[in-house]
Design a protein around this motif. Sequence first.
Motif: not given
Length: 136
Positions: A1-16
Motif C-alpha cells: 500500500m505504501l509503495l502504491k502511494i509513493i508511486k502516485l506521489v511521484l507520478l503527480s510530482l513528475i507531471t507537475l
Amino acid sequence: MLLKIIKLVLLSLITLGLGGAAFLHGFRGWRAGQVEVWRKGQAPFVATVDGTLPITFTVEVWSWMIIGAGVFLLGVGIVIKFLFAARAERQAMLARMDDAFLHSSREEPIPRGVALAIIGAVVAFFVYLGFSIHAQ
C-alpha cells in the motif's frame, strides 16, 4: 500500500514538474519576445515576435505553454482526485495502479473525456507540425 502511494506521489510530482517547466519555457520566450528554434538537420535560428518568422514564434511559444499547462493540470487533477475522494475511492484508485496492464482492465470502456483529450493532443500536434513546416 505504501509503495502504491509513493508511486502516485511521484507520478503527480513528475507531471507537475514537467508541465510547469514546459509552461515556463514558453512563457519565458513570450516575455522575451524571441525564442530559439532548433530544427532537425538545420542550424538553430531565432524567431521574434515582430521580426523574422512571427508565426513560428507564436506557434512555438503557445505550444509550449498550452502543452505545459495541460500536463500541469493533469498533475493537479491527480492530487485533487486523490485528496478529496472517499476512502473507498482512494483504495480503488491505488488498486488500479498495478492492474493497468492486465487483460481484465482493458475491458473497461475509455472515458469520453480521456478519449477527446488524446484525440485533441494528436490533432494539435499535427497542426503544430503543419505550421512549423510551413514557416520554414
